[in-house]
Design a protein around this motif. Structure first.
Motif, short mmCIF file in Angstrom:
data_model
loop_
_atom_site.label_atom_id
_atom_site.label_comp_id
_atom_site.label_asym_id
_atom_site.label_seq_id
_atom_site.Cartn_x
_atom_site.Cartn_y
_atom_site.Cartn_z
N ILE A 123 0.93 -1.23 -0.01
CA ILE A 123 0.15 -0.01 -0.11
C ILE A 123 0.98 1.30 0.08
O ILE A 123 1.74 1.35 0.76
N ASP A 124 0.63 1.94 -1.01
CA ASP A 124 1.63 3.26 -1.05
C ASP A 124 1.60 4.03 0.22
O ASP A 124 0.56 4.24 0.69
N ARG A 125 2.63 4.79 0.27
CA ARG A 125 3.01 5.42 1.47
C ARG A 125 2.01 6.63 1.57
O ARG A 125 1.75 7.19 3.04
N SER A 126 1.36 7.00 0.69
CA SER A 126 0.64 8.35 0.88
C SER A 126 -0.74 8.01 1.62
O SER A 126 -1.33 8.68 2.44
N PHE A 127 -0.99 6.65 1.49
CA PHE A 127 -2.26 6.27 2.46
C PHE A 127 -1.78 6.12 3.94
O PHE A 127 -2.82 6.44 4.74
N VAL A 128 -0.61 5.77 4.15
CA VAL A 128 -0.27 5.80 5.54
C VAL A 128 0.08 7.46 6.21
O VAL A 128 -0.36 7.47 7.36
N ARG A 129 0.53 7.99 5.20
CA ARG A 129 0.91 9.42 5.66
C ARG A 129 -0.58 10.19 6.05
O ARG A 129 -0.72 10.87 7.07
#
Ligand code: C2E
Ligand code: MG
Ligand code: MG
Ligand code: MG
Length: 289
Positions: A202-208
């Motif tokens: 899952i791309d880090r933009s979702f975590v950010r």
């Protein structure tokens, strides 16, 4: 007036284009020299099981320290290498390095460790891709499960049938496949069902963004991945708070500065020894890369 401005804009654009093309050619030439002079290095970033913070593997990330330009980020030079064809030699070099390193770790105290290697769409599209991977594994006397290959959706869907055949053949050897930067592409979710991949990153933009609007979205992505029997890796885990949320969502693995920056093999290996002796990586306090 408008016409005049338009003209100026065009001329400016033209010059900039020309400059960029020249710069690119220059960079390409520098990259070719860099490969022969050994200016590249592979760094390793831990992939951590969230349940117990055990390191299951490492992602291999290419680094270029140019004596002229200083450190050049991959997002700057990989596209140039792809455009001008060097990505094939560069990719082969990374694969050799990464397999040699994971072989040493496995022959030491970590027999189950794997290495994740990023594969450019250009490499994957080659007819001899499967043969090249098979041969590299054989040359290092490694089983397929020592290797995970990270690809983006766009690399796979231009030739869906061909891709599926390649993925199947390599998965038959035990090689696992991860969809990298998941959630940032444009492709339909229906592809996901057709692609024999085992892992979603899952791309880090979702975590950010989880603090603002992201949690329901993350939850949905993880639930969907699990429904499809996929292992989920969250990219870009930087804080203990993010780790808690991801654990609560039953995310399987995490990768990010909280657990460790990409580091040279000896530094990554030292952290691995520490972790296996009982100190979770999230509490080691890694230095910046
Ligand atoms: P990627 O495959 O998605 O790799 C993850 C990127 O996220 C890496 O950037 C890594 O340093 C960065 N990262 C990891 N944890 C964190 C974090 O907690 N916070 C933040 N902000 N970033 C984090 P890097 O090393 O600059 O690489 C960028 C991209 O370049 C990679 O994205 C991959 O697409 C490409 N790349 C790197 N090495 C290779 C290679 O050997 N071959 C190919 N084809 N592409 C590569
Ligand atoms: Mg990757
Ligand atoms: Mg990624
Ligand atoms: Mg990413």
């Amino acid at each position: 007036q408008a016409k005049k401005q338009g003209k100026n804009t065009w001329r400016f654009y033209d010059e900039r284009c020309h400059q960029t093309a020249t710069e690119e050619l220059q960079l390409d030439a520098q990259l070719r020299v860099a490969l022969t002079r050994g200016e590249f290095e592979v760094h390793y970033q831990p992939l951590v099981r969230l349940g117990d913070e055990r390191v299951l593997g490492f992602e291999a990330l290419l680094r270029w320290l140019s004596p002229v330009l200083g450190p050049v980020p991959p997002l700057k030079f990989i596209p140039v290498a792809e455009e001008h064809g060097l990505i094939h030699d560069l990719g082969a070099w990374v694969l050799q390095e990464a397999l040699g390193q994971v072989k040493r770790w496995r022959d030491g105290a970590f027999p189950e460790l794997h290495v994740s290697v990023n594969v450019s769409a250009h490499q994957f599209a080659r007819e001899d891709f499967v043969g090249a991977i098979r041969e590299a594994l054989r040359a290092h006397a490694l089983p397929g499960n020592a290797l995970m290959l990270e690809l983006t959706e766009s690399a796979l869907i231009t030739d869906l049938h061909g891709s599926v055949a390649k993925l199947r053949e390599l998965h038959g050897l035990g090689v696992r496949f991860a969809l990298d930067d998941f959630g940032t592409g444009y492709s339909s979710l229906s592809y996901l069902q057709q692609l024999p991949v085992q892992v979603l990153k899952i791309d880090r933009s979702f975590v950010r963004d989880m603090d603002s609007t992201g949690v329901p979205l993350l939850q949905a992505l993880i639930t969907m991945a699990h429904a499809l029997d996929l292992t989920v890796i969250a990219e870009g885990v930087e804080t203990p708070g993010q780790l808690d949320v991801l654990r609560g969502l039953h995310c399987d693995l995490g990768q990010g500065y909280l657990f460790g920056h990409p580091q040279p093999a000896d530094v990554a290996g030292a952290a691995l020894e520490q972790e296996s002796s009982g100190t979770p990586l999230a509490r080691l306090g890694q230095p910046a890369s």
